[in-house]
Design a protein around this motif. Sequence first.
Motif, PDB file in Angstrom:
ATOM      1  N   LEU A 108     136.056 -52.768 -26.575  1.00 16.34           N
ATOM      2  CA  LEU A 108     135.901 -51.510 -26.849  1.00 16.34           C
ATOM      3  C   LEU A 108     136.054 -51.078 -28.141  1.00 16.34           C
ATOM      4  CD1 LEU A 108     135.577 -49.104 -24.192  1.00 16.34           C
ATOM      5  CD2 LEU A 108     136.393 -48.053 -26.799  1.00 16.34           C
ATOM      6  N   HIS A 109     134.982 -50.915 -29.018  1.00  9.51           N
ATOM      7  CA  HIS A 109     134.236 -50.786 -30.480  1.00  9.51           C
ATOM      8  C   HIS A 109     134.417 -49.051 -30.057  1.00  9.51           C
ATOM      9  CE1 HIS A 109     134.814 -54.668 -31.426  1.00  9.51           C
ATOM     10  NE2 HIS A 109     133.861 -54.910 -30.938  1.00  9.51           N
ATOM     11  N   TYR A 110     135.131 -48.441 -31.089  1.00  6.64           N
ATOM     12  CA  TYR A 110     134.613 -47.020 -31.259  1.00  6.64           C
ATOM     13  C   TYR A 110     134.547 -46.517 -32.345  1.00  6.64           C
ATOM     14  CZ  TYR A 110     139.710 -46.014 -31.006  1.00  6.64           C
ATOM     15  OH  TYR A 110     141.463 -45.750 -31.284  1.00  6.64           O
ATOM     16  N   ASP A 111     133.557 -45.356 -32.956  1.00  7.98           N
ATOM     17  CA  ASP A 111     133.494 -45.176 -34.254  1.00  7.98           C
ATOM     18  C   ASP A 111     133.791 -43.441 -34.329  1.00  7.98           C
ATOM     19  OD1 ASP A 111     133.530 -47.526 -36.334  1.00  7.98           O
ATOM     20  OD2 ASP A 111     131.419 -47.803 -34.715  1.00  7.98           O
ATOM     21  N   VAL A 112     134.861 -42.398 -33.960  1.00  7.57           N
ATOM     22  CA  VAL A 112     134.827 -41.132 -33.991  1.00  7.57           C
ATOM     23  C   VAL A 112     134.755 -40.568 -35.341  1.00  7.57           C
ATOM     24  CG1 VAL A 112     136.546 -39.521 -33.341  1.00  7.57           C
ATOM     25  CG2 VAL A 112     136.325 -41.806 -32.413  1.00  7.57           C
ATOM     26  N   GLU A 113     133.813 -39.337 -35.102  1.00  5.77           N
ATOM     27  CA  GLU A 113     133.892 -38.491 -36.311  1.00  5.77           C
ATOM     28  C   GLU A 113     134.622 -36.795 -36.008  1.00  5.77           C
ATOM     29  OE1 GLU A 113     130.427 -37.131 -39.789  1.00  5.77           O
ATOM     30  OE2 GLU A 113     130.108 -38.621 -38.476  1.00  5.77           O
ATOM     31  N   ALA A 114     135.383 -35.932 -36.748  1.00  2.96           N
ATOM     32  CA  ALA A 114     135.010 -34.988 -35.596  1.00  2.96           C
ATOM     33  C   ALA A 114     135.509 -33.936 -36.626  1.00  2.96           C
ATOM     34  CB  ALA A 114     136.890 -35.270 -34.740  1.00  2.96           C
ATOM     35  N   LYS A 115     135.575 -32.387 -36.033  1.00  6.00           N
ATOM     36  CA  LYS A 115     135.194 -31.600 -36.770  1.00  6.00           C
ATOM     37  C   LYS A 115     136.169 -30.228 -36.574  1.00  6.00           C
ATOM     38  CE  LYS A 115     131.258 -32.695 -39.153  1.00  6.00           C
ATOM     39  NZ  LYS A 115     130.205 -32.386 -39.544  1.00  6.00           N
ATOM     40  N   VAL A 116     136.459 -30.175 -37.285  1.00  4.52           N
ATOM     41  CA  VAL A 116     137.439 -28.433 -37.189  1.00  4.52           C
ATOM     42  C   VAL A 116     137.428 -26.756 -37.832  1.00  4.52           C
ATOM     43  CG1 VAL A 116     139.442 -29.877 -35.383  1.00  4.52           C
ATOM     44  CG2 VAL A 116     139.842 -29.157 -38.040  1.00  4.52           C
ATOM     45  N   GLY A 117     138.052 -26.117 -36.780  1.00  2.16           N
ATOM     46  CA  GLY A 117     137.583 -25.019 -37.556  1.00  2.16           C
ATOM     47  C   GLY A 117     137.898 -23.644 -37.012  1.00  2.16           C
ATOM     48  N   GLY A 118     138.113 -22.764 -38.101  1.00  2.00           N
ATOM     49  CA  GLY A 118     139.748 -22.221 -37.577  1.00  2.00           C
ATOM     50  C   GLY A 118     141.249 -21.969 -37.777  1.00  2.00           C
ATOM     51  N   LYS A 119     141.795 -21.628 -37.444  1.00  2.00           N
ATOM     52  CA  LYS A 119     143.045 -21.468 -37.827  1.00  2.00           C
ATOM     53  C   LYS A 119     143.692 -23.127 -38.374  1.00  2.00           C
ATOM     54  CE  LYS A 119     145.556 -17.786 -36.351  1.00  2.00           C
ATOM     55  NZ  LYS A 119     146.190 -16.932 -35.259  1.00  2.00           N
ATOM     56  N   LEU A 120     142.830 -23.183 -37.099  1.00  2.00           N
ATOM     57  CA  LEU A 120     143.194 -24.510 -37.110  1.00  2.00           C
ATOM     58  C   LEU A 120     143.200 -26.110 -38.725  1.00  2.00           C
ATOM     59  CD1 LEU A 120     141.773 -26.281 -34.079  1.00  2.00           C
ATOM     60  CD2 LEU A 120     144.107 -26.401 -34.440  1.00  2.00           C
TER      61      LEU A 120
END
Length: 171
Positions: A105-117
């Motif tokens: 299982l190959h995976y490419d993840v992209e994530a963004k956070v906002g606020g206090k995080l």
Amino acid sequence: MKLSDSRTINADAATVWAGLLNPDVLKACVPGCTEMSGSAQEGFEATVVQKVGPVKATFKGAVELSEMTEPESLTMTGEGKGGAAGFAKGGADVRLEPQGDQTILHYDVEAKVGGKLAQLGSRIIDGFAKKMADQFFENFSEAVGAPAVQEDTPDSEETPQKKGWFKKLVS
């Protein structure tokens, strides 16, 4: 934040595919998930409780599956809101590569956070995201795959969760 990796799962591609579409498997595998409902066709709704550095939040969000090519690949996109803690959104491209009785299982993840995080800084967020992805795919591998061959050890009479429980259901 971007992350790419792969996992070898002791199950055929059809079993791995079915696990990716099953809300019960996903709930069991997502760290901190307290609720999961929905379907692969309509999307999933989830509630996840997590602590990132000093910030603890309950995220309520939705995940949609798209670009599904059974049993080869799919794209997951989602967004969760954690009230005052902020939000997290992102996606993952997942590709399955059959290899005999196993599947990579190959995976490419992209994530963004906002606020206090977002105020915590990229090192904390990147480390947390990597830890979450590693935990999810480790849990998923254990739930969907057959257990690895282990030597008999008399001390390990009970395990908290049976390994490969989903594979046994679909076999």
